[in-house]
Design a protein around this motif. Sequence first.
Motif, PDB file in Angstrom:
ATOM      1  N   VAL A  65      23.705  58.599  54.286  1.00 58.16           N
ATOM      2  CA  VAL A  65      22.105  58.948  53.664  1.00 58.16           C
ATOM      3  C   VAL A  65      21.846  57.757  52.573  1.00 58.16           C
ATOM      4  CG1 VAL A  65      22.798  60.437  52.081  1.00 58.16           C
ATOM      5  CG2 VAL A  65      20.440  60.532  53.154  1.00 58.16           C
ATOM      6  N   GLU A  66      20.657  57.333  52.497  1.00 57.60           N
ATOM      7  CA  GLU A  66      20.091  56.847  51.426  1.00 57.60           C
ATOM      8  C   GLU A  66      19.404  57.367  50.161  1.00 57.60           C
ATOM      9  OE1 GLU A  66      17.990  53.578  53.453  1.00 57.60           O
ATOM     10  OE2 GLU A  66      19.581  52.721  54.321  1.00 57.60           O
ATOM     11  N   HIS A  67      20.017  57.382  49.094  1.00 59.95           N
ATOM     12  CA  HIS A  67      19.358  57.988  47.935  1.00 59.95           C
ATOM     13  C   HIS A  67      18.495  57.165  47.181  1.00 59.95           C
ATOM     14  CE1 HIS A  67      21.903  61.559  48.726  1.00 59.95           C
ATOM     15  NE2 HIS A  67      22.910  60.884  48.523  1.00 59.95           N
ATOM     16  N   GLY A  68      17.446  57.784  46.628  1.00 56.70           N
ATOM     17  CA  GLY A  68      16.787  57.034  45.618  1.00 56.70           C
ATOM     18  C   GLY A  68      15.311  56.707  46.371  1.00 56.70           C
ATOM     19  N   PHE A  69      14.645  55.471  45.910  1.00 52.47           N
ATOM     20  CA  PHE A  69      13.283  55.084  46.237  1.00 52.47           C
ATOM     21  C   PHE A  69      13.563  53.906  47.098  1.00 52.47           C
ATOM     22  CE2 PHE A  69       9.348  52.774  45.699  1.00 52.47           C
ATOM     23  CZ  PHE A  69       8.432  53.631  46.029  1.00 52.47           C
ATOM     24  N   PRO A  70      12.697  53.732  48.433  1.00 56.89           N
ATOM     25  CA  PRO A  70      12.977  52.415  49.357  1.00 56.89           C
ATOM     26  C   PRO A  70      12.866  51.331  48.359  1.00 56.89           C
ATOM     27  CG  PRO A  70      11.737  54.411  50.406  1.00 56.89           C
ATOM     28  CD  PRO A  70      12.172  54.627  48.778  1.00 56.89           C
ATOM     29  N   SER A  71      13.356  50.361  48.888  1.00 56.41           N
ATOM     30  CA  SER A  71      13.077  48.984  48.169  1.00 56.41           C
ATOM     31  C   SER A  71      11.846  48.355  48.877  1.00 56.41           C
ATOM     32  CB  SER A  71      14.386  48.320  48.546  1.00 56.41           C
ATOM     33  OG  SER A  71      14.066  46.845  47.896  1.00 56.41           O
ATOM     34  N   PRO A  79      12.888  68.943  51.337  1.00 49.55           N
ATOM     35  CA  PRO A  79      13.933  68.470  50.615  1.00 49.55           C
ATOM     36  C   PRO A  79      15.047  68.395  51.919  1.00 49.55           C
ATOM     37  CG  PRO A  79      12.785  69.366  48.934  1.00 49.55           C
ATOM     38  CD  PRO A  79      12.042  69.868  50.224  1.00 49.55           C
ATOM     39  N   GLY A  80      15.678  67.574  52.332  1.00 50.64           N
ATOM     40  CA  GLY A  80      16.656  67.492  53.264  1.00 50.64           C
ATOM     41  C   GLY A  80      16.019  67.156  54.567  1.00 50.64           C
ATOM     42  N   VAL A  81      14.924  67.081  54.756  1.00 51.69           N
ATOM     43  CA  VAL A  81      14.316  66.443  56.070  1.00 51.69           C
ATOM     44  C   VAL A  81      13.948  65.137  55.871  1.00 51.69           C
ATOM     45  CG1 VAL A  81      12.447  66.671  57.630  1.00 51.69           C
ATOM     46  CG2 VAL A  81      13.248  68.936  56.630  1.00 51.69           C
ATOM     47  N   GLU A  82      15.038  64.302  56.555  1.00 54.04           N
ATOM     48  CA  GLU A  82      14.757  62.704  56.522  1.00 54.04           C
ATOM     49  C   GLU A  82      15.191  62.144  57.725  1.00 54.04           C
ATOM     50  OE1 GLU A  82      16.751  60.858  53.072  1.00 54.04           O
ATOM     51  OE2 GLU A  82      16.112  62.335  51.663  1.00 54.04           O
ATOM     52  N   LEU A  83      14.213  61.328  58.304  1.00 52.93           N
ATOM     53  CA  LEU A  83      14.384  60.490  59.396  1.00 52.93           C
ATOM     54  C   LEU A  83      14.260  59.048  59.101  1.00 52.93           C
ATOM     55  CD1 LEU A  83      12.424  62.687  62.002  1.00 52.93           C
ATOM     56  CD2 LEU A  83      14.668  62.877  61.382  1.00 52.93           C
ATOM     57  N   THR A  84      14.721  58.314  59.837  1.00 53.28           N
ATOM     58  CA  THR A  84      14.985  56.735  59.419  1.00 53.28           C
ATOM     59  C   THR A  84      14.961  55.953  60.620  1.00 53.28           C
ATOM     60  OG1 THR A  84      16.118  57.102  57.388  1.00 53.28           O
ATOM     61  CG2 THR A  84      16.063  54.790  57.899  1.00 53.28           C
ATOM     62  N   ASP A 138       6.230  69.355  52.407  1.00 60.76           N
ATOM     63  CA  ASP A 138       7.070  70.255  52.984  1.00 60.76           C
ATOM     64  C   ASP A 138       7.305  70.623  54.265  1.00 60.76           C
ATOM     65  OD1 ASP A 138       4.786  71.600  53.326  1.00 60.76           O
ATOM     66  OD2 ASP A 138       5.129  73.219  52.077  1.00 60.76           O
ATOM     67  N   GLY A 139       7.065  69.636  55.417  1.00 57.42           N
ATOM     68  CA  GLY A 139       7.170  69.766  56.719  1.00 57.42           C
ATOM     69  C   GLY A 139       8.621  69.819  57.051  1.00 57.42           C
ATOM     70  N   GLY A 140       8.888  70.398  58.406  1.00 52.33           N
ATOM     71  CA  GLY A 140      10.165  70.418  58.843  1.00 52.33           C
ATOM     72  C   GLY A 140      11.072  71.318  58.392  1.00 52.33           C
ATOM     73  N   LYS A 141      12.188  71.302  59.038  1.00 49.19           N
ATOM     74  CA  LYS A 141      13.398  72.396  58.441  1.00 49.19           C
ATOM     75  C   LYS A 141      14.823  71.762  58.313  1.00 49.19           C
ATOM     76  CE  LYS A 141      15.576  76.920  59.884  1.00 49.19           C
ATOM     77  NZ  LYS A 141      15.471  77.776  61.085  1.00 49.19           N
ATOM     78  N   ASN A 142      15.360  71.950  57.404  1.00 49.56           N
ATOM     79  CA  ASN A 142      16.549  71.318  56.947  1.00 49.56           C
ATOM     80  C   ASN A 142      17.541  72.262  57.741  1.00 49.56           C
ATOM     81  OD1 ASN A 142      18.932  70.141  55.611  1.00 49.56           O
ATOM     82  ND2 ASN A 142      18.439  70.893  53.781  1.00 49.56           N
ATOM     83  N   LEU A 143      18.300  71.795  58.542  1.00 50.31           N
ATOM     84  CA  LEU A 143      19.574  72.429  59.251  1.00 50.31           C
ATOM     85  C   LEU A 143      20.737  72.324  58.498  1.00 50.31           C
ATOM     86  CD1 LEU A 143      18.577  71.494  62.811  1.00 50.31           C
ATOM     87  CD2 LEU A 143      17.584  73.596  61.414  1.00 50.31           C
ATOM     88  N   ALA A 144      20.990  71.497  57.585  1.00 50.19           N
ATOM     89  CA  ALA A 144      22.251  71.150  56.756  1.00 50.19           C
ATOM     90  C   ALA A 144      22.745  72.546  56.240  1.00 50.19           C
ATOM     91  CB  ALA A 144      22.114  69.873  56.081  1.00 50.19           C
ATOM     92  N   ALA A 148      36.811  62.986  57.468  1.00 46.24           N
ATOM     93  CA  ALA A 148      36.249  63.609  58.564  1.00 46.24           C
ATOM     94  C   ALA A 148      35.733  64.818  58.396  1.00 46.24           C
ATOM     95  CB  ALA A 148      37.513  63.527  59.611  1.00 46.24           C
ATOM     96  N   ARG A 149      35.840  65.788  57.391  1.00 49.67           N
ATOM     97  CA  ARG A 149      35.237  67.033  57.263  1.00 49.67           C
ATOM     98  C   ARG A 149      34.087  66.765  56.181  1.00 49.67           C
ATOM     99  NH1 ARG A 149      37.749  71.932  58.095  1.00 49.67           N
ATOM    100  NH2 ARG A 149      36.667  73.503  57.021  1.00 49.67           N
ATOM    101  N   ASN A 150      34.405  66.166  54.934  1.00 53.08           N
ATOM    102  CA  ASN A 150      33.266  66.262  54.052  1.00 53.08           C
ATOM    103  C   ASN A 150      32.050  65.345  54.173  1.00 53.08           C
ATOM    104  OD1 ASN A 150      32.156  66.701  51.429  1.00 53.08           O
ATOM    105  ND2 ASN A 150      33.726  65.860  50.367  1.00 53.08           N
ATOM    106  N   VAL A 151      31.148  65.467  54.846  1.00 52.07           N
ATOM    107  CA  VAL A 151      30.259  64.665  55.355  1.00 52.07           C
ATOM    108  C   VAL A 151      28.770  65.195  54.668  1.00 52.07           C
ATOM    109  CG1 VAL A 151      29.045  63.301  57.169  1.00 52.07           C
ATOM    110  CG2 VAL A 151      31.366  63.480  57.090  1.00 52.07           C
ATOM    111  N   THR A 152      28.058  64.455  54.038  1.00 47.39           N
ATOM    112  CA  THR A 152      26.798  64.867  53.636  1.00 47.39           C
ATOM    113  C   THR A 152      25.729  64.054  54.384  1.00 47.39           C
ATOM    114  OG1 THR A 152      27.485  65.539  51.532  1.00 47.39           O
ATOM    115  CG2 THR A 152      25.353  65.089  51.830  1.00 47.39           C
ATOM    116  N   GLU A 153      25.142  64.352  55.299  1.00 43.95           N
ATOM    117  CA  GLU A 153      23.893  63.762  56.010  1.00 43.95           C
ATOM    118  C   GLU A 153      22.990  64.545  56.446  1.00 43.95           C
ATOM    119  OE1 GLU A 153      25.777  62.500  59.880  1.00 43.95           O
ATOM    120  OE2 GLU A 153      26.627  64.398  60.256  1.00 43.95           O
ATOM    121  N   PRO A 154      21.757  64.109  56.592  1.00 45.10           N
ATOM    122  CA  PRO A 154      20.492  64.497  56.833  1.00 45.10           C
ATOM    123  C   PRO A 154      20.599  65.366  58.217  1.00 45.10           C
ATOM    124  CG  PRO A 154      19.961  62.534  56.931  1.00 45.10           C
ATOM    125  CD  PRO A 154      21.286  62.769  56.467  1.00 45.10           C
ATOM    126  N   LEU A 155      20.415  66.688  58.472  1.00 43.94           N
ATOM    127  CA  LEU A 155      20.382  67.502  59.868  1.00 43.94           C
ATOM    128  C   LEU A 155      19.204  68.260  59.609  1.00 43.94           C
ATOM    129  CD1 LEU A 155      24.072  68.501  60.344  1.00 43.94           C
ATOM    130  CD2 LEU A 155      22.820  66.613  61.365  1.00 43.94           C
TER     131      LEU A 155
END
Length: 1031
Positions: A29-35, A64-69, A430-436, A927-934
């Motif tokens: 995931v990319e944190h922060g403000f888009p360049s 928060p947590g709902v991100e698509l790229t 606040d749209g979408g649902k964070n599944l993470a 392989a176990r500790n992954v933080t990604e948008p779901l």
Amino acid sequence: MMKFRFRRQGADPHRDRIRHDLFAFSKTVEHGFPSQPSALAYDPVLRVMAIGTKAGAVKLYGAPGVELTGLHKETATVTQLHFLPGQGWLLSLLDDNTLHLWEVCQKDGCSHLEETRSFGLPGRPGSDSTNCSPGITRVTVVLPMSSCAVACLGTEGGAVYFLALPTLVLLEDKTLFPDEILQSVPDEYRCGKALGPVESIQEHPRDSSRLLIGYSRGLVVLWEQSTRVVQHLFLGNQQLESLAWEQSGKSIVSSHSDGGYMVWAVSGAGQKTQQPVMSTIPYGPFPCKAISKILWRTCESGNPFIIFSGGMPRASYGDRHCVSVLQGQTLATLDFTSRVIDFFTQPSIPSPGFENPRALVVLVEEELVAIDLQTPGWPTIPAPYLAPLHSSAITCSCHVSNVPLKLWERIISAGEQQSPRLSSAAWPIDGGKNLAQEPTQRGLLLTGHEDGTVRFWDASGVSLKPLYKLGTAGIFQTDCEHNDSLNQAGEEEWPPFRKVGCFDPYSDDPRLGVQKIALCKYTAKMVVAGTAGQVLVMELSDEKSEHAVSVATVDLLQDREGFTWKGHDRLAPRNGPLPFAPGFQPSVLVQCVPPAAVTAVTLHSEWNLVAFGTSHGFGLFDYYRRNPVLARCTLHPNDSLAMEGPLSRVKSLKKSLRQSFRRIRKSRVSGKKRLNASKANAQLAEQAGPPEVEMTPVQRRIEPRSADDSLSGVVRCLYFADTFLRDAAHHGPTMWAGTNSGSVFAYALEVPSQEKFSERAVEAVLGKEIQLMHRAPVVAIAVLDGRGNPLPEPYEVSRDLAKAPDMQGSHSMLISSEEQFKVFTLPKVSAKTKFKLTAHEGCRVRKVALVSLASASSEERLENCLACLTNLGDIHIFTVPSLRPQVHYGCIRKEDISGIASCVFTKHGQGFYLISPSEFERFSLSARNVTEPLCRLEVARLQDTSWLAPCPGCPQASHPHVTPGSPEEHPSAFSPSSIDSPNSSMENPLDTTGDITVEEVKDFLASSEEVERNLRNASEDEARPTGILIK
């Protein structure tokens, strides 16, 4: 003499399975403000927002947590974005005049953004006109109709074209050319002039068959699509910029290039030509800049909102970036520090005939700001993501894992008290649902900035949320107060500017820049070190206070003669008691002399000690008794460059030329030696050898570094450890320091018990001084216990948060230099094993960290590993303490020097690095500790899209991030250095060919008999022949 060994036959499948369960590289995931953002869109039905960038990226945000790229195949600027409301479709227009359709697709229960169609419009450079309809020019306006079946395209030539959605097929029979409009225009208005480009197209709010079309010249027409008739003409006499409907459809508002706007009545069919009912220049009467966009939003509770960007007086405030909000007699001029890209309003629960805007969201070049329009005063709504990390340039960063809940709550409380004027309204997008899943532990990312601030970020999940901002400038005498007084304008100022946003890249004094940060999460103590040699010891307080800050000076030159500091002066501290808000408050200021930038810092809160280093030496300070314990100068006699400082422009040209010629001469000599060695190797290779014996690979020869290189005294790392330094029977507190010239200093510390801290002072005795033979800079030092595990942090064992270290077996010391890793036994400092990274891989070490990785199949299985980032942007992982290479991945482009320099690892196998001044890329090695948008977006499309197949050549990866285990990204993930590789360090004899080994160890604590015994053992080891290694 050549060294041989038998290669073990075959690989170990069991170990391969373990590695597969432990290691997996992914950019998550990319944190922060888009360049460099360039476009903005909002879907009021799905309540999601999209941002396009100049690099061709499309980023969609919801709750928060709902991100698509998504990323366009073409590297072109996204000039416009438009949602088809509620459909999960997004239209993007690029500056190469192509239109693209993106679709929110569902895969494995999660939403992804994929490009499904693209439409090449004529007029773009290099396009094939045979495949496109003639007569279309560059697109200036895109309007998807409310039916989501047709999109209108306005062009520079004045024509309006229509595309069927979602097929992107041109409906040629509906095309509206400007000639058809000119037939209805009065002769006196026509005057033989063209209408100009289409500037705006707006659909009638109550009748979708009628379109409001505005041309650059100023003409606005209301056109009936079904009958192809011009119903009304609005004859403007100023260049048109923007149009907007009033909700009822009875009025329109137009903005113009002279800084004014006009309101027009849309009357019945009797009168075709209309004149404005109101015309005003809000910031006149002097010439003003254009109003580039205007919105009219009706409000049930009173006067409508008129919101517009631009319009500032050209001479006085032409350089301001403003959005004005006008309601009745209330006017607020929102003043931003960067250019306004676009804005939209988010409606609250709509009432019949009213829009009732709840919030105004403004995208500017460097940040996103939301304004609460339903609260008096129109305060700012704090954003849970898209925070501008670069509000002041980032100078350093560090990550703290497993933050205790109590400290976490105290930091959040301090942050909330900093911004009492912020709105309490919920985030409007606040749209979408964070599944993470909820994060299992709290992670804190700290960033140090050029203006002397330290910002605390919640890095536990997908969204990087700001928690608290710590400022250090108020402790010193600077010019900050001058700027603050400028920002607080008078009440009667016109225009009524209101500063919004937090992007402020200008630093009042570069000496305030934060260079190093250390935080103890158990005692809430913190050390912040800066560019002018300032080291601040701080403690978290829940109450505001007013107290004086103690100042202590540590002379790192130790009265050494012949050195004169030519750099910047130290920062002058303020005198007397100073007020401090709740949060981290300074207790002691330690000032290094000379005031060079601090290059290393470490904190041990259990011993009340802080160690710090600069380019001149290192010091040890007891912040409980507030007195220095130790100061050691590391300067070489020829280190003149170290006396100039990073902000100085003084440099000896003569010395620079002399060093350059010396390097050229040395490279010529070493080149001849390498040529002779390669001939000898070729001759040896031709000789037949035993078929089952294999030679180890030829290693790169590492040239020794000169001892008089400039900046050789820079302290690169500092480390505290409770270990064996005096002898193998007694352990105790120690401090270790590594320098740029390959020197390691080890000190034995006499630390009194906690009951006697106030009675006895801490003492430091030099225990050992180690010099690496090739003088490679020491990047990191770590001590491993008897089981080979890293030592726990202070208070971890006493608070039952970690296992007690093994003090029965012998400890080991891991030294990471820029060229190799080496493990030594303690207290004798004899070499145990090594891995020569530069000799084998041809790269140099930039960042290292000891990480704990959990297996994907079993959480109980943990392995401690050494993660290393090289100057080529690759990440290598080794076992500890055996230093066996496991995997390596390409992470950062080798040309991205700032990205490599900014990388920081976490304790559990994740990491961050800057991909732009405003964005962190997050990656995972575990392989176990992954933080990604779901996440999931629920869409209800009006049409069946099962026929929609991805377009040929369209990128199908909705995420620009690398998926774990992707063979395209790392085809040789497990191949470069398996456990059976000849590079496996446990099976390499400890030869010294091109080795960065220990040249000298000075033991200041051992007895004379032990020194003689160590020397005798070393000579016996050297005399032992190195034959063939047989297992």
